[in-house]
Scaffold this active site. Structure first.
Site, mmCIF file in Angstrom:
data_model
loop_
_atom_site.group_PDB
_atom_site.id
_atom_site.type_symbol
_atom_site.label_atom_id
_atom_site.label_comp_id
_atom_site.label_asym_id
_atom_site.label_seq_id
_atom_site.Cartn_x
_atom_site.Cartn_y
_atom_site.Cartn_z
ATOM 1 C CE1 TYR A 159 -10.924 1.386 -0.435
ATOM 2 C CE2 TYR A 159 -11.973 1.896 -2.538
ATOM 3 C CZ TYR A 159 -11.148 1.088 -1.770
ATOM 4 O OH TYR A 159 -10.557 -0.006 -2.338
ATOM 5 N NE ARG A 194 -1.376 -2.785 -3.837
ATOM 6 C CZ ARG A 194 -2.267 -2.868 -2.852
ATOM 7 N NH1 ARG A 194 -2.785 -4.030 -2.502
ATOM 8 N NH2 ARG A 194 -2.655 -1.778 -2.225
ATOM 9 C CD GLU A 205 -3.410 -0.370 0.863
ATOM 10 O OE1 GLU A 205 -3.621 0.786 1.216
ATOM 11 O OE2 GLU A 205 -4.238 -1.064 0.269
HETATM 12 C C1 UGA Z 1 -4.859 -4.406 0.849
HETATM 13 C C2 UGA Z 1 -4.929 -4.024 2.315
HETATM 14 O O1 UGA Z 1 -4.694 -2.661 2.497
HETATM 15 C C3 UGA Z 1 -3.914 -4.752 3.125
HETATM 16 O O2 UGA Z 1 -4.397 -6.029 3.385
HETATM 17 C C4 UGA Z 1 -2.544 -4.899 2.542
HETATM 18 O O3 UGA Z 1 -1.584 -4.101 3.140
HETATM 19 C C5 UGA Z 1 -2.441 -4.763 1.065
HETATM 20 O O4 UGA Z 1 -3.560 -4.399 0.344
HETATM 21 C C6 UGA Z 1 -1.921 -6.075 0.531
HETATM 22 O O5 UGA Z 1 -2.460 -7.131 0.902
HETATM 23 O O6 UGA Z 1 -1.012 -6.061 -0.296
HETATM 24 P P1 UGA Z 1 -6.464 -3.875 -1.152
HETATM 25 O O7 UGA Z 1 -5.728 -4.762 -2.086
HETATM 26 O O8 UGA Z 1 -7.061 -2.672 -1.754
HETATM 27 O O9 UGA Z 1 -5.540 -3.436 0.068
HETATM 28 O O10 UGA Z 1 -7.579 -4.669 -0.329
HETATM 29 P P2 UGA Z 1 -8.745 -5.687 -0.646
HETATM 30 O O11 UGA Z 1 -9.772 -5.463 0.412
HETATM 31 O O12 UGA Z 1 -8.246 -7.066 -0.761
HETATM 32 O O13 UGA Z 1 -9.386 -5.172 -2.022
HETATM 33 C C7 UGA Z 1 -8.861 -5.442 -3.289
HETATM 34 C C8 UGA Z 1 -9.776 -4.846 -4.328
HETATM 35 O O14 UGA Z 1 -11.025 -5.528 -4.330
HETATM 36 C C9 UGA Z 1 -10.121 -3.372 -4.104
HETATM 37 O O15 UGA Z 1 -10.058 -2.697 -5.332
HETATM 38 C C10 UGA Z 1 -11.554 -3.380 -3.576
HETATM 39 O O16 UGA Z 1 -12.254 -2.222 -3.924
HETATM 40 C C11 UGA Z 1 -12.109 -4.616 -4.269
HETATM 41 N N1 UGA Z 1 -13.234 -5.283 -3.583
HETATM 42 C C12 UGA Z 1 -13.202 -5.538 -2.257
HETATM 43 C C13 UGA Z 1 -14.330 -5.716 -4.343
HETATM 44 O O17 UGA Z 1 -14.388 -5.503 -5.574
HETATM 45 N N2 UGA Z 1 -15.336 -6.384 -3.722
HETATM 46 C C14 UGA Z 1 -15.354 -6.629 -2.390
HETATM 47 O O18 UGA Z 1 -16.309 -7.262 -1.878
HETATM 48 C C15 UGA Z 1 -14.229 -6.198 -1.642
#
Ligand code: UGA
Length: 331
Positions: A294, A300, A119
């Site tokens: 948000y 990434r 992140e």
């Molecule tokens: C994560 C978290 O910040 C931490 O766990 C960590 O430091 C980092 O990234 C990592 O694991 O490398 P992010 O990847 O954005 O951040 O977190 P997620 O909740 O796994 O979401 C991934 C993507 O899926 C996001 O774009 C989110 O908007 C999306 N999402 C999430 C959906 O499309 N549907 C959902 O039900 C939940």
């Protein structure tokens, strides 16, 4: 070797402790509020556990830092929903409590293996994120999603400064969307307080709709926990040579859109679950799903050339296998 793992019951903590304990001569000191993931470890003679909050156990933590050779502080809130609903909690736990630990590691001249995060790179548009070249780009201060990224970034910078000015020995590692058994609890994921894969798995099990935020076009590089743990063990074993290094620990070959992730997961669910899923895949805006503060990250991909060069490491578990193993563990 004596290793202190703060957050030993957590996703990375329990997986790491289970591997480390197999090594001859290793003693693990662990702290956590929960112990449901470490029942077997609790029976091991070389595993010493304290149940409690890191914020409320300063004396114990300082004392065990003094006793240890390697300190791994894994206690942190790492779920995006909390970054926007309780940013102060993220600051207090992820930043303030870890700052104390860094200072003690410096005071007692101990090696700290510190979990930075993917992140920190924020919304960079680099094709691959590099530890020493990529600029770290976040949104405005009213978007509290970035409080986690910034807290970790400042801790990274503080550790580096302690290394330069007070000879603190450290290695920073940046996990890129690690997945696997015990990533989150399904109960918390059901409330949206999980990572995307566990939220989707809990929706499947509850026969609820799966949500794609912003149509699921954003991409992540998912990394299987066993690959990550292998990298951490290599760092611990070679820590003297790896002082002051930073490593992205991720799987660039497992880079996919969240929409594609949902499709693969659904296929795997149909193969491995006896229950019939009748839910739908729906789309919601980020504002609707997470609220006003948000902002999403669209891409990434880790540059893992440093890890390949210095750790002789590369991830082995492909995407399908990583998803399958994670899903099966929750089923
Ligand atoms: C994560 C978290 O910040 C931490 O766990 C960590 O430091 C980092 O990234 C990592 O694991 O490398 P992010 O990847 O954005 O951040 O977190 P997620 O909740 O796994 O979401 C991934 C993507 O899926 C996001 O774009 C989110 O908007 C999306 N999402 C999430 C959906 O499309 N549907 C959902 O039900 C939940």
């Amino acid at each position: 070797m004596k290793v202190l793992i703060l957050g030993v019951n957590g996703f990375i903590g329990n997986a790491l402790a289970n591997e480390l304990i197999k090594k001859k001569g290793v003693i693990i000191y662990g702290l956590d509020v929960n112990s449901d993931n470490i029942n077997k470890l609790l029976l091991h003679k070389n595993f010493i556990f304290k149940k409690g909050y890191v914020e409320k156990n300063d004396k114990w933590v300082e004392n065990y830092i003094k006793k240890s050779d390697v300190i791994i502080p894994l206690i942190a809130i790492a779920t995006p929903k909390v970054y926007v609903t309780d940013p102060l909690k993220v600051f207090e736990l992820d930043f303030e409590s870890n700052l104390k630990i860094i200072k003690w590691c410096s005071k007692y001249n101990k090696f700290i293996l510190f979990p930075s995060t993917s992140e920190v790179y924020g919304m960079s548009k680099d094709d691959k994120f590099n530890e020493y070249k990529t600029n770290l780009i976040v949104g405005p201060v009213n978007k509290s999603r970035w409080i986690y990224s910034i807290s970790k970034q400042l801790l990274d910078r503080v550790i580096i400064a302690y290394g330069e000015q007070r000879k603190l020995k450290y290695t920073l590692f940046r996990p890129f969307n690690w997945i696997g058994p015990k990533l989150d609890t399904l109960k918390r994921a059901q409330l949206g307080n999980g990572r995307v894969l566990t939220i989707m798995i809990s929706n499947l099990i509850k026969n609820k709709n799966i949500t794609l935020v912003n149509n699921g076009v954003q991409k992540r590089s998912f990394t299987y926990i066993d690959d990550g743990i292998e990298a951490l063990l290599t760092i611990i074993n070679n820590r003297n040579k790896l002082n002051k290094k930073i490593f992205n620990i991720g799987n660039p070959k497992n880079n996919i859109s969240i929409e594609k992730l949902s499709k693969i997961l659904l296929q795997e669910y149909k193969i491995h679950s006896k229950a019939k899923y009748t839910g739908k895949i729906i789309s919601r805006s980020e504002k609707d799903f997470y609220g006003n503060s948000y902002q999403d990250i669209t891409q990434r991909i880790p540059d893992i050339s440093e890890a390949k060069k210095y750790l002789k490491w590369k991830p082995k578990t492909n995407l399908k296998k990583s998803i399958e193993l994670t899903l099966k563990s929750f089923l």
